[in-house]
Scaffold this motif. Structure first.
Motif, PDB file in Angstrom:
ATOM      1  N   THR A 140       0.856  -1.190   0.000  1.00 46.44           N
ATOM      2  CA  THR A 140       0.000   0.000   0.000  1.00 46.44           C
ATOM      3  C   THR A 140       0.889   1.236   0.000  1.00 46.44           C
ATOM      4  O   THR A 140       2.015   1.201   0.490  1.00 46.44           O
ATOM      5  N   CYS A 144      -1.685   5.814  -3.615  1.00 46.99           N
ATOM      6  CA  CYS A 144      -2.167   4.812  -4.577  1.00 46.99           C
ATOM      7  C   CYS A 144      -3.399   4.044  -4.134  1.00 46.99           C
ATOM      8  O   CYS A 144      -4.326   3.846  -4.903  1.00 46.99           O
ATOM      9  N   ASN A 145      -3.389   3.520  -2.917  1.00 47.60           N
ATOM     10  CA  ASN A 145      -4.476   2.600  -2.574  1.00 47.60           C
ATOM     11  C   ASN A 145      -4.799   2.577  -1.094  1.00 47.60           C
ATOM     12  O   ASN A 145      -3.912   2.693  -0.248  1.00 47.60           O
ATOM     13  N   GLU A 174      -8.219  -1.461  -5.271  1.00 47.38           N
ATOM     14  CA  GLU A 174      -7.259  -0.739  -6.116  1.00 47.38           C
ATOM     15  C   GLU A 174      -6.038  -1.594  -6.472  1.00 47.38           C
ATOM     16  O   GLU A 174      -5.588  -1.594  -7.602  1.00 47.38           O
ATOM     17  N   GLY A 242      -1.852  -2.508 -10.187  1.00 46.16           N
ATOM     18  CA  GLY A 242      -2.231  -1.285  -9.480  1.00 46.16           C
ATOM     19  C   GLY A 242      -1.115  -0.256  -9.455  1.00 46.16           C
ATOM     20  O   GLY A 242       0.038  -0.540  -9.816  1.00 46.16           O
TER      21      GLY A 242
END
Ligand code: SAH
Length: 256
Positions: A140, A144-145, A174, A242
């Motif tokens: 993570t 981004c996510n 994501e 992702g």
């Protein structure tokens, strides 16, 4: 060493995660288990250097499931663990990564529980976390996510799981990390595109992560299949989709 580590009692089984590769990624408790075990039943993904940390008198028995190759039946593995425990051995079941992440550890623990065998679970660093980190891909990143999924490329019969909701996965998560997906990569890509993921999204394959043979293929959802024809990758491998894959350009810290 840390004081007061629990003893591996005769007649019990510890399900131990060995991490993704490099021996330094073992936990203290995993190392403690290896030095105490009289009998170690290990799967095919465990590094030779980790097996050498076992007590010199320990019996090492390879019993691993390996996609594609002839491998012992899960029932034979659990029967073996139960028999060893019932014979009064100090038993370690050593598995790659974390025993409870796509490693059949849950099935083995359930069988031990049903047989009344005392067991302990020693979590390990799963490939989807530690292996990605060695590839310079964070699971993570704030920019981004906020969601992350671990998905298996295999269902119980070795097929790609079709029972779950690919649209919901593609829309709601994501970053998606596939375990055991290399043999099904065309189908995975097709499903993700059909479910609405953009072809220019960064995607990578991380092969033999955290080992001397680590290789990473960076691509996009739209190009991955063609890029794999150019540079074939070997199992075990993770496939990750992702924005976090795009951070690798700056975070690629490890050279095997
Ligand atoms: N329990 C393990 C996963 C077992 S399933 C864990 O927590 O990591 C086997 C799959 O794990 C492989 O098909 C691959 O997708 C992944 N895997 C395990 N070790 C790996 C490694 N060193 N590099 C890349 N993928 C790995």
């Amino acid at each position: 060493m840390i004081a007061d580590l629990p003893p591996l009692v005769p007649g019990s089984v510890w399900l131990v995660g060995a991490g993704p590769g490099e021996p330094g990624l073992l936990t203290v408790l995993a190392l403690h288990a290896l030095t105490q075990a009289e009998h170690i039943v290990h799967d095919a993904l465990v590094d030779e250097r980790i097996l050498r940390l076992a007590h010199p008198a320990a019996v090492l028995e390879g019993m691993g499931k390996r996609g594609g190759e002839a491998s012992p039946k899960q029932g034979d593995i659990t029967a073996r663990l139960i028999a060893l425990a019932q014979a009064g051995k100090k038993v370690v079941r050593l598995k790659g990564g974390d025993p409870f992440v796509f490693g059949r550890g849950a099935e083995e623990a359930l069988a031990l529980a049903d047989a009344g065998i005392v067991f302990r679970v020693v979590p390990g660093i799963s490939a989807g976390i530690g292996g990605l980190a060695y590839a310079g891909i964070p699971a993570t990143a704030k920019q981004c996510n906020s969601t992350l999924a671990f998905v298996t490329g295999h269902d119980q019969d070795g097929d790609m799981p079709s029972a779950f909701d690919w649209e919901a996965l593609a829309r709601g998560v994501e970053v998606i990390v596939f375990y055991m997906g290399l043999g099904k990569v065309e189908a995975l890509v097709e499903r993700l595109l059909a479910a609405g993921r953009r072809p220019d999204e960064p995607m990578a394959v991380v092969s033999r992560a955290a080992t001397a043979h680590q290789r990473v293929l960076e691509s996009t959802l739209g190009n991955l299949v063609a890029d794999l024809v150019q540079s074939p990758m070997t199992a075990p491998a993770l496939i990750v989709l992702g924005g976090v894959v795009g951070l690798r350009a700056r975070l690629n810290w490890w050279q095997p």
